[in-house]
Design a protein around this motif. Structure first.
Motif, PDB file in Angstrom:
ATOM      1  N   LEU A  40       0.813  -1.208   0.000  1.00 32.29           N
ATOM      2  CA  LEU A  40       0.000   0.000   0.000  1.00 32.29           C
ATOM      3  C   LEU A  40       0.851   1.265   0.000  1.00 32.29           C
ATOM      4  O   LEU A  40       0.376   2.329  -0.366  1.00 32.29           O
ATOM      5  N   GLY A  41       2.097   1.164   0.392  1.00 35.53           N
ATOM      6  CA  GLY A  41       2.978   2.315   0.362  1.00 35.53           C
ATOM      7  C   GLY A  41       3.240   2.816  -1.045  1.00 35.53           C
ATOM      8  O   GLY A  41       3.586   3.978  -1.240  1.00 35.53           O
ATOM      9  N   ARG A  42       3.052   1.936  -2.036  1.00 34.32           N
ATOM     10  CA  ARG A  42       3.347   2.308  -3.428  1.00 34.32           C
ATOM     11  C   ARG A  42       2.156   2.164  -4.366  1.00 34.32           C
ATOM     12  O   ARG A  42       2.191   2.650  -5.487  1.00 34.32           O
ATOM     13  N   MET A  43       1.103   1.454  -3.945  1.00 37.02           N
ATOM     14  CA  MET A  43      -0.017   1.201  -4.851  1.00 37.02           C
ATOM     15  C   MET A  43      -1.298   0.942  -4.067  1.00 37.02           C
ATOM     16  O   MET A  43      -1.260   0.737  -2.863  1.00 37.02           O
ATOM     17  N   SER A  44      -2.406   0.906  -4.763  1.00 41.48           N
ATOM     18  CA  SER A  44      -3.697   0.625  -4.139  1.00 41.48           C
ATOM     19  C   SER A  44      -3.863  -0.876  -3.899  1.00 41.48           C
ATOM     20  O   SER A  44      -3.108  -1.693  -4.446  1.00 41.48           O
ATOM     21  N   GLU A  45      -4.872  -1.226  -3.117  1.00 44.54           N
ATOM     22  CA  GLU A  45      -5.159  -2.646  -2.881  1.00 44.54           C
ATOM     23  C   GLU A  45      -5.496  -3.340  -4.200  1.00 44.54           C
ATOM     24  O   GLU A  45      -5.039  -4.454  -4.459  1.00 44.54           O
ATOM     25  N   ARG A  46      -6.251  -2.679  -5.040  1.00 47.00           N
ATOM     26  CA  ARG A  46      -6.615  -3.249  -6.349  1.00 47.00           C
ATOM     27  C   ARG A  46      -5.358  -3.519  -7.186  1.00 47.00           C
ATOM     28  O   ARG A  46      -5.247  -4.549  -7.841  1.00 47.00           O
ATOM     29  N   ALA A  47      -4.389  -2.610  -7.138  1.00 45.25           N
ATOM     30  CA  ALA A  47      -3.143  -2.786  -7.886  1.00 45.25           C
ATOM     31  C   ALA A  47      -2.304  -3.922  -7.309  1.00 45.25           C
ATOM     32  O   ALA A  47      -1.634  -4.638  -8.052  1.00 45.25           O
ATOM     33  N   ILE A  48      -2.328  -4.092  -5.984  1.00 44.23           N
ATOM     34  CA  ILE A  48      -1.620  -5.215  -5.356  1.00 44.23           C
ATOM     35  C   ILE A  48      -2.180  -6.529  -5.885  1.00 44.23           C
ATOM     36  O   ILE A  48      -1.437  -7.417  -6.304  1.00 44.23           O
ATOM     37  N   ILE A  49      -3.497  -6.650  -5.877  1.00 39.22           N
ATOM     38  CA  ILE A  49      -4.145  -7.884  -6.336  1.00 39.22           C
ATOM     39  C   ILE A  49      -3.824  -8.141  -7.810  1.00 39.22           C
ATOM     40  O   ILE A  49      -3.476  -9.261  -8.199  1.00 39.22           O
ATOM     41  N   ALA A  50      -3.895  -7.107  -8.640  1.00 36.22           N
ATOM     42  CA  ALA A  50      -3.587  -7.254 -10.066  1.00 36.22           C
ATOM     43  C   ALA A  50      -2.125  -7.648 -10.269  1.00 36.22           C
ATOM     44  O   ALA A  50      -1.811  -8.472 -11.133  1.00 36.22           O
ATOM     45  N   SER A  51      -1.230  -7.100  -9.464  1.00 38.19           N
ATOM     46  CA  SER A  51       0.196  -7.416  -9.580  1.00 38.19           C
ATOM     47  C   SER A  51       0.482  -8.859  -9.191  1.00 38.19           C
ATOM     48  O   SER A  51       1.285  -9.537  -9.838  1.00 38.19           O
ATOM     49  N   VAL A  52      -0.165  -9.345  -8.136  1.00 44.66           N
ATOM     50  CA  VAL A  52       0.003 -10.742  -7.731  1.00 44.66           C
ATOM     51  C   VAL A  52      -0.538 -11.656  -8.821  1.00 44.66           C
ATOM     52  O   VAL A  52       0.104 -12.642  -9.194  1.00 44.66           O
ATOM     53  N   GLU A  53      -1.697 -11.325  -9.342  1.00 41.28           N
ATOM     54  CA  GLU A  53      -2.286 -12.137 -10.414  1.00 41.28           C
ATOM     55  C   GLU A  53      -1.359 -12.198 -11.628  1.00 41.28           C
ATOM     56  O   GLU A  53      -1.144 -13.257 -12.203  1.00 41.28           O
TER      57      GLU A  53
END
Length: 78
Positions: A40-53
């Motif tokens: 979250l320090g660098r991106m939104s929760e939605r972006a975290i999920i998309a990055s993991v995917e």
């Protein structure tokens, strides 16, 4: 927020960070290792999920610590 001192249900969890460690086997019998962290320090929760995917989208195998009992259900729910 959990209604009691019990463990909160998955939909109430928010993802703060996730990491992926990948190993790529090369044709010359060498391996390439990489660690990616998303927070979250660098991106939104939605972006975290998309990055993991994206990080695991082409993986032939995924290993987790308690992934099926917690990590993956939270990712899918969120």
């Amino acid at each position: 927020y959990a209604p009691s001192d019990d463990f909160a249900p998955f939909p109430l969890h928010a993802i703060a960070c996730a990491s992926a460690f990948s190993v790529t086997y090369m044709a010359d019998n060498h391996c390439l290792y990489a660690i990616e962290s998303f927070s979250l320090g660098r991106m939104s929760e939605r972006a975290i999920i998309a990055s993991v995917e994206e990080a695991v989208s082409e993986a032939s195998q995924v290993c987790t610590f308690n992934g099926y009992g917690f990590d993956l259900p939270v990712l899918v729910t969120r």
